[in-house]
Design an enzyme around this catalytic site. Structure first.
Site, short mmCIF file in Angstrom:
data_model
loop_
_atom_site.label_atom_id
_atom_site.label_comp_id
_atom_site.label_asym_id
_atom_site.label_seq_id
_atom_site.Cartn_x
_atom_site.Cartn_y
_atom_site.Cartn_z
N LYS A 48 12.06 5.96 16.56
CA LYS A 48 10.83 5.11 15.88
C LYS A 48 10.49 5.31 14.57
O LYS A 48 9.78 5.89 14.81
CB LYS A 48 10.91 3.93 16.95
CG LYS A 48 9.40 3.87 17.82
CD LYS A 48 9.32 2.84 18.25
CE LYS A 48 7.53 3.56 18.25
NZ LYS A 48 7.29 2.02 19.86
N TYR A 283 -15.85 5.48 -5.09
CA TYR A 283 -16.02 3.76 -5.32
C TYR A 283 -17.16 3.69 -4.52
O TYR A 283 -17.14 4.45 -3.16
CB TYR A 283 -14.54 3.68 -5.18
CG TYR A 283 -13.47 3.06 -6.04
CD1 TYR A 283 -13.90 3.25 -7.24
CD2 TYR A 283 -12.17 3.50 -5.76
CE1 TYR A 283 -12.48 3.43 -8.06
CE2 TYR A 283 -11.36 4.13 -6.28
CZ TYR A 283 -11.53 4.09 -7.25
OH TYR A 283 -10.48 3.55 -9.22
#
Length: 394
Positions: A48, A283
């Protein structure tokens, strides 16, 4: 023409910004090691989420070549893609377990996909598809033994089993599987483990006493495969362990279980520069240089799957040395403090690998980000190309 440059345990194709190398030989070896460990039950290779970020079709083929006789997917689209990719039912059964109303039931029947059923609504929709296609279904009934997620609660179990058996008697389906999923098999001694073992045994006994004759009963995920032999039954579902990562890092690392990590993530320095002390980095200036130093720009970020939660913490290896993310991880890049070293622009940066030559691993990143190794490899995004090595299956 591009070539691959080798540094340590990773390779990076010339001209490529970043690359995830998938070692298919390691994946096959992991499947063999897991088969030897369980000594008898069949193996389901869980592919998956694009095989936990490793590439579903390529990994499924290699797992089958190594002896896995089942493949596991969450979404029906994942199962259908495996069949469309050439993996037929004579090679491996495929089980799909996460259905929503209006799902592609008919397509799954035509593709000979095994279908998990957890409630009457799903059984009703499946039977409509059986009537429309004239193709009987192969059904696995899932019991909720304590995870509280998908699966049928004990008070509804007898009704679901009875309805499935009526449909079986009418030739519309076969109940080929009984199954459930652990909540805390990765926490040895957790009280839910024995409770779920007991609940699953009761669900199986109830279904069998009602007339179910399943081909496989399955409960064990990767941690249970490694630690709970009493949970193995007829089939184990191996996910993270197949990709060479430990689902129980507090108990042991991959090598302790005979496993080897399959994915390595590599990039290259995009800039190296000297900056003064007191210089803010990235940042918010959550990192400030303690003195004159050199900074290296690494051109991958959270859009590639590098977790922002690893800001000021995530490790990489550059020229044989560990460096740590300096400041915030941005969308496309992050910075490392090189401590005055001046590697060349283009020097390879090993974000994570096997750890065999001292480089960081996916588990190291998981700890830095306060998450689990499952998330680290699964989140590596589609703009990072995969390069496959060591493959044999066609």
């Amino acid at each position: 023409m591009t070539t691959a440059k080798t540094t340590g345990t990773a390779t990076l194709t010339d001209g490529v910004r970043a690359e995830a190398t998938i070692d298919l030989a390691a994946l096959r070896a992991n499947v063999v090691a897991l088969r030897q460990r369980i000594n008898g039950p069949a193996v389901m290779a869980t592919v998956k989420s694009d095989a936990y970020g490793h590439g579903a079709l390529r990994c499924a083929r290699e797992a089958v070549a190594a002896g896995a006789t089942w493949l596991g997917t969450a979404m029906p689209e994942e199962a259908l893609a495996l069949r469309a990719g050439g993996i037929g039912p004579e090679q491996a059964r495929i089980l799909c377990w996460l259905w929503t109303p209006g799902g592609p039931w008919q397509q799954a029947l035509h593709a000979d996909v095994d279908i998990s059923i957890s409630g009457r609504w799903a059984l009703d929709e499946l039977l409509e598809a059986v009537r429309a296609t004239g193709r009987p279904a192969r059904v696995h009934l899932k019991a909720d033994t304590g995870l509280g997620r998908n699966g049928c609660q004990p008070h509804d179990w007898a009704d679901l089993v009875a309805a499935a058996l009526r449909a079986e008697a009418a030739g519309m389906l076969r109940v080929v599987g009984l199954w459930s999923h652990f909540a805390a098999a990765d926490e040895p001694g957790h009280p839910s483990i024995q409770a779920q073992l007991d609940s699953f045994a009761a669900a199986v006994a109830s279904a069998e006493s009602a007339g179910v004759r399943a081909e496989v009963r399955h409960l064990a995920n990767s941690p249970a495969t490694l630690l709970l032999p009493q949970s193995h039954y007829d089939l184990v579902r191996t996910g993270l362990a197949m990709y060479g990562l430990s689902p129980v890092p507090e108990v042991g690392g991959p090598a302790d279980f005979g496993l080897r990590p399959v994915m390595s993530l590599t990039t290259r320095l995009a800039l190296v520069k000297e900056v003064p002390g007191g210089h803010g980095v990235s940042y918010g200036h959550h990192y400030t240089t303690p003195g004159t130093t050199t900074l290296g720009l690494v051109p991958v970020g959270y859009a590639d799957g590098v977790p922002r939660h690893a800001s000021n913490a995530g490790p990489v290896q550059i020229a044989g040395k560990w460096r740590t993310v300096a400041g915030r991880v941005a969308m496309d890049q992050f910075v490392v403090d090189l401590g005055g070293d001046t590697p060349e622009v283009g020097e390879e940066v090993l974000v994570f690998g096997t750890g065999e030559r001292g480089e960081p691993t996916a588990e190291d990143w998981a700890r830095a980000a306060g998450t689990i190794a499952y998330e680290i490899v699964t989140r590596i995004g589609g703009r990072v190309p995969r390069r496959y090595v060591g493959g044999t299956a066609q």
